[in-house]
Write an enzyme that holds these catalytic residues in place. Structure first.
Site, PDB file in Angstrom:
ATOM      1  N   GLY A  56      -3.116 -36.215  68.782  1.00 17.84           N
ATOM      2  CA  GLY A  56      -3.329 -37.602  68.382  1.00 17.84           C
ATOM      3  C   GLY A  56      -3.858 -37.740  66.968  1.00 17.84           C
ATOM      4  N   HIS A  57      -4.096 -36.593  66.315  1.00 25.64           N
ATOM      5  CA  HIS A  57      -4.585 -36.606  64.936  1.00 25.64           C
ATOM      6  C   HIS A  57      -3.516 -36.125  63.958  1.00 25.64           C
ATOM      7  CE1 HIS A  57      -8.384 -37.095  66.870  1.00 25.64           C
ATOM      8  NE2 HIS A  57      -8.388 -35.882  67.365  1.00 25.64           N
ATOM      9  N   LYS A 105     -13.679 -28.260  64.718  1.00 23.31           N
ATOM     10  CA  LYS A 105     -14.347 -29.536  64.454  1.00 23.31           C
ATOM     11  C   LYS A 105     -15.537 -29.654  65.400  1.00 23.31           C
ATOM     12  CE  LYS A 105     -10.705 -32.374  64.977  1.00 23.31           C
ATOM     13  NZ  LYS A 105      -9.782 -31.393  65.584  1.00 23.31           N
ATOM     14  N   ASP A 110     -14.753 -29.131  71.810  1.00 23.52           N
ATOM     15  CA  ASP A 110     -14.111 -28.132  70.961  1.00 23.52           C
ATOM     16  C   ASP A 110     -15.000 -26.913  70.802  1.00 23.52           C
ATOM     17  OD1 ASP A 110     -13.154 -30.964  70.093  1.00 23.52           O
ATOM     18  OD2 ASP A 110     -11.584 -29.616  69.383  1.00 23.52           O
ATOM     19  N   HIS A 219     -11.397 -40.270  67.409  1.00 23.23           N
ATOM     20  CA  HIS A 219     -10.977 -40.192  68.807  1.00 23.23           C
ATOM     21  C   HIS A 219     -10.973 -41.559  69.445  1.00 23.23           C
ATOM     22  CE1 HIS A 219     -12.300 -36.113  67.929  1.00 23.23           C
ATOM     23  NE2 HIS A 219     -11.328 -35.772  68.717  1.00 23.23           N
TER      24      HIS A 219
END
Ligand SMILES: Nc1ncnc2c1ncn2[C@@H]1O[C@H](COP(=O)(O)OP(=O)(O)O)[C@@H](O)[C@H]1O
Ligand SMILES: Nc1ncnc2c1ncn2[C@@H]1O[C@H](COP(=O)(O)OP(=O)(O)O)[C@@H](O)[C@H]1O
Ligand SMILES: [Mg+2]
Ligand SMILES: [Mg+2]
Ligand SMILES: [Mg+2]
Ligand SMILES: [Mg+2]
Lengths: 333, 218, 333, 218
Positions: A56-57, A105, A110, A219
């Site tokens: 999504g990034h 990140k 993560d 996000h």
């Protein structure tokens, strides 16, 4: 929810199929676990850079896989960090005998998943180092919190450490460079609209027609401050002020300026904002030596932007300018 | 007296199904103060757990929990994957090689799970995380077993306490996880991870209740 | 209207300022009249390629100015073709003695304004040729209408004719190549949402949550058909069917596939759609030899996509692969 | 009897102001079946025309029209820029070196304007363009002058006919310009260019009416 998708649960897998087709000269895409690697991986005798995170990034991270940048990217589901299996598979697929640098990140998910993978890889005798990226000044850094988030600065770390690895720098050097970039990078983002995660089906938050959100994450999480919408001059000034005050970036500093779209902002507006940012930095006596303008670290269709500043030295400039050949960043080759 | 490997398998299966049934609620809670994936992540993970448990062939309660742990770790992702994965892994270790799980074993498993979550996530009570559901659950389970309670009572007490603990996160300002980025604005919302912990424990308690009442019958 | 802008009337001028700052190594930006030229223009002895059109389609056209592609771009106001003065100034700024090729999207305004500029330049003794791009199959071509619109295919014309010019091809050759690309290119677009022109202040049209528009133009004009929203498979099939049937593209054809975002569609969705398109073309026996995926010919923040197919031959492939160094398209150098 | 260079300048100034005052209406009409810029384009162009006319120093009516033409061409862009630019340019040529514009001159200027628009844009009557306002305007102007009408009456007749012609575009399906891309869906909307032509002619008529009544007074 208006999206060009089929089953929300299959979005990432289907997108990877398209990405594989689109960049078959550059990338190898594997599934189960999902993995994007350099077509020529592993590169023997070179430190391998591995990153990843929720999808999504885009183009982060898969779009930065290729000579001079990442060796592998691990795409999780939308906005969900990948699992240790994925990361471990990536490490195994690309390590070329000179160690592996994980660029992570700073989000709890993560960090924990990459941590587990690093342990598993270490247990197999692969030397693994981890550098956390935490450039978002929207979040107060403190021992008692999750710390600052990793946002736009991530791609700068990947580019610069990746260039060093490509040239044959050893793991210590690559790690040191990555840490130096992290230490000298600050970012702040804002949004005009929220984004909609496919499996959620409705916007992450709502903003009125005359509102904007400052300090947005990548996000779809809301930011810290909801304010009345302002003209570009005001918006960009807020971002420049907060970012420069944080490190701080001082008169005489040489910087790289990344003017990043959150995904849905037209390039026309982004260039406009970039021009304003350059003007404000000039006023402060900060010299913009390198710049990058575009949608690089995005949040699906979110309209908005972020500014990232990296304080440069000659070595960082040289590595930034080094050839790179990826889907999203390409020069010198 | 205690729970056999079949009972534990049935309980985990039940918990997996119930968590999946709460997908939308957990998505919605996470959308409010996180990134909206918690329900989706757990559904993906526990669906995989159900498939793994279908395989069968477990030599004891600990191995059921271990398979659950590794499956969650390799399928959930996000913060919840490693945290719940570690929780089940530590619980599995705590259970050890016993073939029947009694109240004391349940308590030590729960305590180990909590310690695992804290070891990985570094959250303290009051940080507005799953720790706020799990901590009172462990305490309540301990008191219940100390008072002579068996597995169903122990788990019921844990679930009740977890429910209360989860509810109490509403007032809190988050200091860990994604909700912490919201600062003060995180107050007023139920923490999704605390809620899923409460849901899990309630499902385990319900399963234990019917399992032992059934085994009590034959 | 949610935009990162100041005065709506100043958007293009301010964006050009930012663009100039962002790409100072590549571009020279002039104002009054507004003009984007190669930093090294005029290139003596080379045919000069000039294009332009309304702004709001970025990176088209300014993002395609540089070695191997355009010599100059004339940005009009948002969605409004540039004036003859602008085009004439561009021609004068970049012609290198070997003639000028104007690449013009087929819209009445663009055609008329470029036509006038061509006459003015010809009167000054500059040899000028014009190639109209009209690849949009949404519009029926007929003697009695304005004809098909120029959309995504424009960048293919610019890339291929630009590569030939860079190599020293003469004006006849560049013109013939441009016409060949036009003759072999077809496109179709669709939208999930409309866009908002800054000086209008409200969306160009409205679509319900469960509607999509097929045959959308790139100027925020509604398309020809409003349909219930479909999954990606259905949307892409509609586009592939219409585009392939138009030329037609037949079994055994080798093609370049451009999967283009209208601006606001996330790359994740675009890759997904690209994968579907490649699958459908494979089913038809059409071989995708080259591909490009991204926001290249956009309509501000519009969510949606277009597909463009170009039937390739060896010469076109060779020119497509030739080095290009522009803000938005860069390889081989 | 006719209009002097001052009268023509005043009339064009008046027309420029009135068109600018209709910016939003024209934007809205163009948003419906085009790309929403018609009002903005004309406002930009006619604002520039006003600035140019401020300069003064015109040696006759034709030069006022010519400056208007070149200014529109170099500032409006889009389809309307070259079309209106050509219209004023051809009108200027038709006016020639007369120092007073009478009814016959007005008609020949209008006719030349129409021919210029058609030469450039290739639109026929019924294609739903400014031609649908200008064509009946020329015819009505011709009849009026043939019946002995002076400039104000001629322009008033032209404006009335242009209004009616513009209104009549509502029912039409566009075959030229951006609206043509909509096919059948273009019906039911007033063509923005036809509307701006009607607005322009009405403003010229009003200006001519007050100019000649004033000059009639001294
Ligand atoms: N450091 C932590 N310690 C304990 N629990 C945590 C921590 N960080 C997050 N959590 C829990 O995880 C939940 C979120 O899980 P999930 O949404 O699946 O992951 P992510 O935050 O990566 O999207 C939170 O509601 C919280 O209960
Ligand atoms: N070929 C043509 N002939 C005559 N008038 C035309 C033609 N094409 C367009 N027009 C007129 O131009 C008007 C639109 O002008 P404008 O919106 O300024 O330009 P654009 O269509 O380039 O955005 C239409 O409403 C129509 O009246
Ligand atoms: Mg997540
Ligand atoms: Mg979450
Ligand atoms: Mg226009
Ligand atoms: Mg228009």
């Amino acid at each position: 929810m208006k999206k060009i998708i089929n089953d929300p649960a299959a979005v990432v897998a289907e997108a990877l199929r398209g990405m594989a087709a689109a960049h078959q000269d550059l990338l190898t895409v594997r599934t189960d676990p999902a993995l994007v690697t350099r077509a020529d991986a592993p590169v023997a005798g070179r430190v391998a850079l591995v990153s990843g995170g929720g999808s999504g990034h885009e183009p982060l991270h898969g779009g930065f896989v290729g000579p001079g940048m990442l060796h592998a990217a691990c795409p999780g589901p939308v906005f969900t960090s990948p699992t240790p299996d994925q990361v471990q598979a990536a490490i195994e697929a690309v390590h070329g005998g000179a160690g592996v640098l994980l660029v992570v990140k700073n989000y709890t998910g993560d960090v924990l998943n990459f941590e587990t993978a690093a342990e598993l890889a270490a247990a197999e005798g692969i030397e693994v180092r981890t550098v956390l990226v935490d450039d978002d000044v929207a979040v107060k850094d403190s021992l008692y919190t999750a710390g600052r988030r990793g946002v736009g600065g991530t791609l700068l770390v990947e580019k610069i450490a990746g260039a060093a690895a490509e040239r044959g720098a050893d793991l210590d050097t690559c790690e040191e460079l990555a840490r130096r970039v992290v230490a000298n990078t600050r970012s702040l983002g804002m949004a005009l609209t929220a984004c909609t995660v496919p499996h959620v089906g409705e916007p992450s938050f709502t903003l009125a027609e005359d509102e904007m959100e400052i300090g947005i994450g990548i996000h779809g999480e809301p930011g810290r401050q909801r304010l009345p919408l302002e003209p570009a001059d005001g918006i960009v000034r807020r971002l420049v002020d907060a970012v420069t005050e944080d490190l701080p970036f001082a008169e005489g500093d040489r910087v790289l300026l990344l003017t990043n779209s959150m995904g849905g902002t037209p390039l026309l507006e982004l260039y406009l904002a970039h021009g304003v940012a350059e003007g404000l930095l000039a006023e402060r006596g900060v010299t913009v030596e390198r710049r990058l303008v575009g949608p690089y670290v995005t949040s699906l269709e979110m309209q908005g932007m972020s500014l990232t500043l990296l304080r440069l030295d000659d070595e960082l400039i040289d590595l930034w300018d080094a050839p790179v050949r990826t889907a999203a960043l390409r020069w010198g080759c | 007296m205690g729970c056999s490997v079949e009972d534990v398998t049935a309980a985990v299966r039940e918990a997996a199904k119930v968590v999946c049934a709460h997908r939308d609620e957990l998505v919605e809670l996470d959308r409010e103060i996180g990134d909206g994936d918690h329900g989706e992540n757990l559904q993906r993970g526990f669906t995989a757990v159900l498939a793994k448990l279908d395989g069968g062939g477990f030599d004891g309660p600990a191995s059921v929990l271990k398979v659950t742990a590794t499956t969650l770790i390799s399928t959930v992702g996000g913060a919840a994957g490693p945290l719940y994965g570690t929780a089940f892994l530590r619980a599995s270790t705590a259970v050890g090689d016993v073939s029947e799980v009694d109240g004391r074993v349940v308590v030590s498993a729960l305590r180990a799970a909590l310690e695992g979550v804290v070891a990985r996530g570094k959250a303290a009570p009051g940080d507005k995380t799953m720790v706020d559901a799990l901590t009172p659950a462990v305490d309540a389970a301990q008191s219940t077993v100390d008072a002579g309670g068996a597995v169903p009572e122990v788990l019921r007490a844990a679930a009740d306490a977890a429910d209360a603990g989860a509810e109490a996160t509403i007032a809190l300002v988050a200091r860990k996880g994604r909700a912490s980025y919201l600062g003060e604005r995180s107050a007023g919302h139920l923490d999704p991870g605390a809620r899923s912990t409460a849901v899990l424990l309630r499902a385990l308690a319900d399963a234990a209740g019917s399992a032992t009442s059934e085994s009590g019958r034959h």
